[in-house]
Design an enzyme around this catalytic site. Structure first.
Site, mmCIF file in Angstrom:
data_model
loop_
_atom_site.group_PDB
_atom_site.id
_atom_site.type_symbol
_atom_site.label_atom_id
_atom_site.label_comp_id
_atom_site.label_asym_id
_atom_site.label_seq_id
_atom_site.Cartn_x
_atom_site.Cartn_y
_atom_site.Cartn_z
ATOM 1 N N HIS A 1 -133.073 30.183 -25.868
ATOM 2 C CA HIS A 1 -131.711 30.332 -25.614
ATOM 3 C C HIS A 1 -130.827 30.773 -27.031
ATOM 4 O O HIS A 1 -131.138 30.188 -27.869
ATOM 5 C CB HIS A 1 -131.461 28.675 -25.201
ATOM 6 N N HIS B 1 -121.006 32.138 -21.014
ATOM 7 C CA HIS B 1 -121.898 31.938 -19.872
ATOM 8 C C HIS B 1 -121.509 32.357 -18.549
ATOM 9 O O HIS B 1 -122.083 32.538 -17.625
ATOM 10 C CB HIS B 1 -122.309 30.470 -19.912
ATOM 11 N N ARG C 1 -112.076 23.833 -38.495
ATOM 12 C CA ARG C 1 -112.670 24.798 -37.734
ATOM 13 C C ARG C 1 -113.721 24.309 -36.858
ATOM 14 O O ARG C 1 -114.972 23.915 -37.549
ATOM 15 C CB ARG C 1 -112.897 26.062 -38.548
ATOM 16 N N CYS D 1 -111.555 30.437 -43.374
ATOM 17 C CA CYS D 1 -111.972 31.050 -42.021
ATOM 18 C C CYS D 1 -112.025 32.515 -42.055
ATOM 19 O O CYS D 1 -111.086 33.045 -42.706
ATOM 20 C CB CYS D 1 -111.333 30.301 -41.058
ATOM 21 N N TYR E 1 -119.005 36.802 -36.593
ATOM 22 C CA TYR E 1 -118.600 36.999 -38.076
ATOM 23 C C TYR E 1 -119.093 38.408 -38.436
ATOM 24 O O TYR E 1 -119.700 38.264 -39.768
ATOM 25 C CB TYR E 1 -119.061 35.750 -38.696
#
Length: 565
Positions: A124, A148, A224, A271, A405
């Site tokens: 997964h 998904h 975040r 972030c 990222y």
């Protein structure tokens, strides 16, 4: 062959893996062959160890992996409902609940269907986060992780179908709400002043009042979350350090506090999506939360050095083997990331295992009881609710390290990006932003004192903001313009409010201020910063455009309209 091997309905998948969809979901269209083999071998090893012996173990792992990668879609011989010969097995919800996290076989429901996903878990892409749903419905999690909701994933899930929820347990054809777990039930109450971008998972930026202080108050520190806040018992929390040979050493929080030297470092976390909104407005649409300039905050972090814990666990940090290139981290909610081993063991890197923030225990939103803080590095690597560290020859396999990222060229679209070709973001570029723009007058006692400092007597404008560079590089200059960038002046770099910042390098932001007569102001203020390596910010956004809007750091522009004072 398969029909005879799969004698029990709970282990009788409707199809074998639909390999093209399986591999695309797990590793992406551009993944390397070695990664495909690795993911497939993991799944096969789990299958081969299953007590029902779904596949004969005489088939070698490599042969099976290669066959899966190159073979066309294969379907099992078992008949389907559509052929009119297959009557689905039904399961009561009580039985589904028995197949939860601690069970040998792990089931989920999707809609009114039941799936045995035991053999899917090793491959997964989201790691063990899937275990949060086992024993119940997966629907609420897929509403969070909308990646998904596409046919490839539905096809994969379909291969693990084992039956239906018993109609006696359904209400209006659905699993009743009382049987649906709320993954956000442990989330804490947040300060109303935070600027919310999403509620579930919770993501909010620091308001102006927090950005205008050197140390960001805990309750205004930006939040975040990729998922929910996990339920972690501080007294029972353990940190496991796994060495390259698989040996493990376990630490309680008390062990960490008692056995290692305590260190405090002042560090800014930012972030990677900070100022993404500006790239969208100034260039083109970007994917992700549309953060303004507040996905950044500064705090004092207290804990112990990662290098000290690694050494105690058996990592030879003074003569690091060449095959140890990365240190991986996993949080209690299954988020994963990694940093280069060189950064992890650098005596001047100040990488900490943190249990206090601004001299108080970590808040739930910020990783209580234990988190990683990697100064000078994008905040995505500072894993919260830390429970596992692994030294490795490769970076974290998590999707947040491998398929998020990262940055691509302005010409690359989301659907064509070769994720393996781009390195994961670590250090961040030089950055600055305007956080306060206000008119001041000598008629105000408070403003009058500020005007005296700058030798001004007329109506003026006070402009303030932050500047920051990754890698511990100090800010040496902030240039500001009151006419859209046609002319420039230098802002005053403000010292830390409570003395010197703590740490081996310049890990904290530098606040700045510029005061000018209002008569000199145009319609647009602009700021750019310069770090000690003379890196500076680009003027335009299009040249640095990337579809994820990561590392937005072009000049920050703020419009101005004069007010009557």
């Amino acid at each position: 062959m398969l029909r005879s091997a799969l004698s029990h309905p709970a282990s009788r998948p409707r199809h074998l893996y639909k390999t093209s969809g399986f591999l695309k979901h797990c590793l992406g269209r551009q993944s390397s062959l070695s990664q495909c083999l690795y993911s497939t071998v993991l799944t096969y090893k789990n299958l081969a160890s299953n007590k029902r012996r779904v596949f004969g173990t005489s088939l070698s792992l490599f042969t099976f992996a290669a066959a899966v990668i190159y073979a066309p879609t294969v379907q099992a011989e078992a008949p389907t409902e559509h052929e009119g010969h297959f009557k689905p097995t039904t399961f009561r919800l009580d039985e589904v609940r028995k197949h939860g996290r601690t069970a040998e076989e792990k089931w989920i429901t999707k809609g009114n269907k039941v799936y045995n996903i035991t053999n899917w878990i090793p491959g997964h892409p989201g790691g063990e986060v899937i275990l949060r749903a086992v024993g119940g419905p997966v629907d609420q999690y897929w509403n969070i992780f909308t990646i998904h909701k596409k046919q490839d994933v539905y096809d994969i899930l379909d291969t693990f179908y084992i039956g239906e929820v018993d109609p006696r347990d359904l209400v209006d054809g659905r699993v009743p709400v009382e049987h649906v777990d709320d993954p956000f039930k442990n989330d804490p109450k947040r300060d109303d002043r935070l600027i919310i971008h999403s509620a579930r998972p919770f993501n909010a930026e620091t308001p102006a009042e927090g950005l205008n202080a050197y140390i960001t108050p805990d309750d205004l520190f930006y939040v975040r979350q990729h998922m929910w806040v996990p339920d972690v018992d501080e007294a029972k929390h353990k940190l496991v350090v796994e060495l390259a040979d698989g040996e493990e050493k376990e630490y309680s929080l008390d062990d960490i506090k008692r056995n290692f030297k305590e260190v405090t470092v002042t560090a800014t976390l930012q972030c990677s999506g900070n100022r993404r909104k500006h790239m969208t407005e100034e260039s083109r649409s970007t994917n992700g939360l549309q953060w303004d300039a507040g996905a950044i905050s500064n705090a004092e972090w207290t804990g112990v050095r990662l290098r000290d814990v690694l050494k105690d666990a058996g990592v030879p940090i003074d003569d690091l083997p060449q095959d140890i290139k990365h240190v991986q981290f996993v949080g209690a909610e299954a988020y994963g990331a990694s940093i280069p081993a060189a950064k992890a063991i650098d005596p001047l890197g100040d990488v900490l295992l943190v249990y206090k923030m601004n001299d108080k225990p970590l808040a739930l939103d910020h990783g209580h009881p234990l988190r990683l803080v990697v100064p000078g590095t994008v905040a995505a690597r500072s894993v919260k609710w830390l429970n596992r560290i692994r030294v490795s020859d490769e970076e974290s396999p998590s999707q947040w390290q491998r398929r998020d990222y990262k940055c691509f060229g302005p010409n690359v679209a989301a659907g064509t990006a070769d994720w393996d070709s781009a390195p994961a973001i670590q250090e961040t570029p030089v950055q600055s932003a305007i956080t306060s723009l206000r008119d001041i007058t000598p008629h105000s006692p408070r403003d009058g004192k500020l005007l005296q400092v700058y030798g001004l007597e007329e109506d003026s404008i006070a402009v303030e903001g932050y500047s920051f560079a990754g890698g511990g590089r100090a800010i040496i200059r902030v240039d500001v313009s009151a006419d859209g960038g046609r002319s420039w002046q230098q802002a005053e770099l403000l010292p830390p409010e409570d003395g010197a910042a703590k740490g081996a390098k310049a890990w904290a932001w530098t606040r700045w201020r510029w005061v000018l007569p209002r008569a000199q102001a145009g319609r647009c203020f602009v700021v750019k910063a310069v770090d000690e390596a003379y890196n500076t910010q680009a003027g335009e956004y299009e040249a640095n455009y990337n579809f994820r809007g990561n590392l937005t750091s072009s000049w920050h522009r703020v419009g101005y309209r004069a007010k009557v004072l």
